[in-house]
Write an enzyme that holds these catalytic residues in place. Structure first.
Site, PDB file in Angstrom:
ATOM      1  N   HIS A 118       0.873  -1.185   0.000  1.00 41.55           N
ATOM      2  CA  HIS A 118       0.000   0.000   0.000  1.00 41.55           C
ATOM      3  C   HIS A 118       0.904   1.228   0.000  1.00 41.55           C
ATOM      4  O   HIS A 118       1.218   1.788   1.050  1.00 41.55           O
ATOM      5  CB  HIS A 118      -0.900  -0.014   1.233  1.00 41.55           C
ATOM      6  CG  HIS A 118      -1.965   1.032   1.227  1.00 41.55           C
ATOM      7  ND1 HIS A 118      -3.207   0.821   1.785  1.00 41.55           N
ATOM      8  CD2 HIS A 118      -1.997   2.295   0.751  1.00 41.55           C
ATOM      9  CE1 HIS A 118      -3.947   1.919   1.647  1.00 41.55           C
ATOM     10  NE2 HIS A 118      -3.220   2.821   1.021  1.00 41.55           N
ATOM     11  N   GLU A 149      -2.567  -1.672  -3.186  1.00 43.22           N
ATOM     12  CA  GLU A 149      -3.665  -0.944  -2.556  1.00 43.22           C
ATOM     13  C   GLU A 149      -3.387   0.556  -2.581  1.00 43.22           C
ATOM     14  O   GLU A 149      -2.229   0.973  -2.533  1.00 43.22           O
ATOM     15  CB  GLU A 149      -3.817  -1.365  -1.086  1.00 43.22           C
ATOM     16  CG  GLU A 149      -4.122  -2.814  -0.850  1.00 43.22           C
ATOM     17  CD  GLU A 149      -4.245  -3.141   0.621  1.00 43.22           C
ATOM     18  OE1 GLU A 149      -4.803  -4.201   0.942  1.00 43.22           O
ATOM     19  OE2 GLU A 149      -3.765  -2.335   1.457  1.00 43.22           O
ATOM     20  N   HIS A 192      -7.768  -6.459   7.193  1.00 46.57           N
ATOM     21  CA  HIS A 192      -7.548  -5.458   8.233  1.00 46.57           C
ATOM     22  C   HIS A 192      -7.742  -6.088   9.614  1.00 46.57           C
ATOM     23  O   HIS A 192      -8.855  -6.399  10.026  1.00 46.57           O
ATOM     24  CB  HIS A 192      -8.447  -4.226   8.099  1.00 46.57           C
ATOM     25  CG  HIS A 192      -7.784  -2.975   8.647  1.00 46.57           C
ATOM     26  ND1 HIS A 192      -7.578  -2.761   9.980  1.00 46.57           N
ATOM     27  CD2 HIS A 192      -7.252  -1.902   8.021  1.00 46.57           C
ATOM     28  CE1 HIS A 192      -6.974  -1.597  10.170  1.00 46.57           C
ATOM     29  NE2 HIS A 192      -6.755  -1.056   8.986  1.00 46.57           N
TER      30      HIS A 192
END
Length: 240
Positions: A43, A70, A192
């Site tokens: 990310h 991401e 997550h």
């Protein structure tokens, strides 16, 4: 079996605390792949506080499994990165540049016009597109209208409820969200704060295609080593 994509952000965060390139992000990726991980996730945020833009290119050059990038396509340089790299999957996350960590899903009602051309461009590049979503049935119902291939369910509320011993009602919410998405022809990923303890229950939801796990897996790696940590997560997924 649900696929495991290992998020390497925390490896990069540790690396960035010195100027020695230790630990190596690319070596960590190789270890994860050797242990059997199905994918690697990064990310890259605009401030490069963990994954650097150069990391993305170096990883792309050695990748032999799915590469999942991401980020928020509304903030540069995300689109420039994915245009160059053309990852297997782009997971679009609506986080602001100063956000501590991803903390919400897309509001399709508000963002539909922005997302449609972005998703089309990414798919034209050959990337599968997944939208980071909360288990909001009304919002998930709208995902086909923007053309995404999958959703990634944002699981921090589930993980917090699991830790507090109050998981059943919120688990049903995620279950219903996943089933709805699948009925609409969408693939379902999740990520997550998933860990070895809460992962089995969550993945009892049918047909979760992929989980992206970083923080907990890297924390476990401090005790058992990165190779073995990946193996432990794979064992959990294989046993479900």
């Amino acid at each position: 079996m649900t696929n495991l994509s290992v998020n390497l952000n925390k490896i990069a965060l540790l690396r960035n605390s010195r100027h020695l390139n230790l630990p190596s992000v690319t070596q960590a990726a190789k270890t994860c792949i050797q242990a059997g991980a199905h994918g690697i996730t990064v990310h890259p945020r605009p401030d490069q506080r963990h994954i650097r833009f150069t990391d993305v290119d170096e990883l792309a050059a050695m990748m032999t499994v799915e590469f999942n990038i991401e980020g928020n396509p509304l903030h540069p340089p995300f689109m420039d990165i994915v245009r160059r790299v053309k990852p297997t999957q782009c997971t679009l996350v609506p986080d602001e540049p100063n956000t501590f960590t991803s903390n919400r899903g897309w509001n399709i009602t508000a963002d539909q016009e922005k997302l449609v051309p972005i998703i089309q461009e990414l798919q034209d590049l050959g990337s599968r597109v997944s939208l980071f979503m909360e288990p909001d049935l009304e919002q998930i119902q709208m995902v086909p209208e923007v053309g995404a291939n999958r959703i990634e369910l944002y699981t921090e509320p589930y993980a917090a409820a699991f830790q507090a011993g109050e998981v059943e009602s919120i688990f049903q919410t995620y279950y219903d969200a996943a089933i709805l998405a699948q009925s609409l022809g969408l693939g379902v990923n999740a990520g997550h704060d998933l860990n070895l303890d809460n992962l089995p229950k969550f993945c009892s939801i049918p047909h979760i295609l992929e989980v992206s796990i970083g923080h907990a897996l890297i924390a476990d790696a401090l005790d058992m080593g990165l190779f073995q940590a990946v193996k432990e997560y794979l064992h959990v997924l294989e046993d479900i």
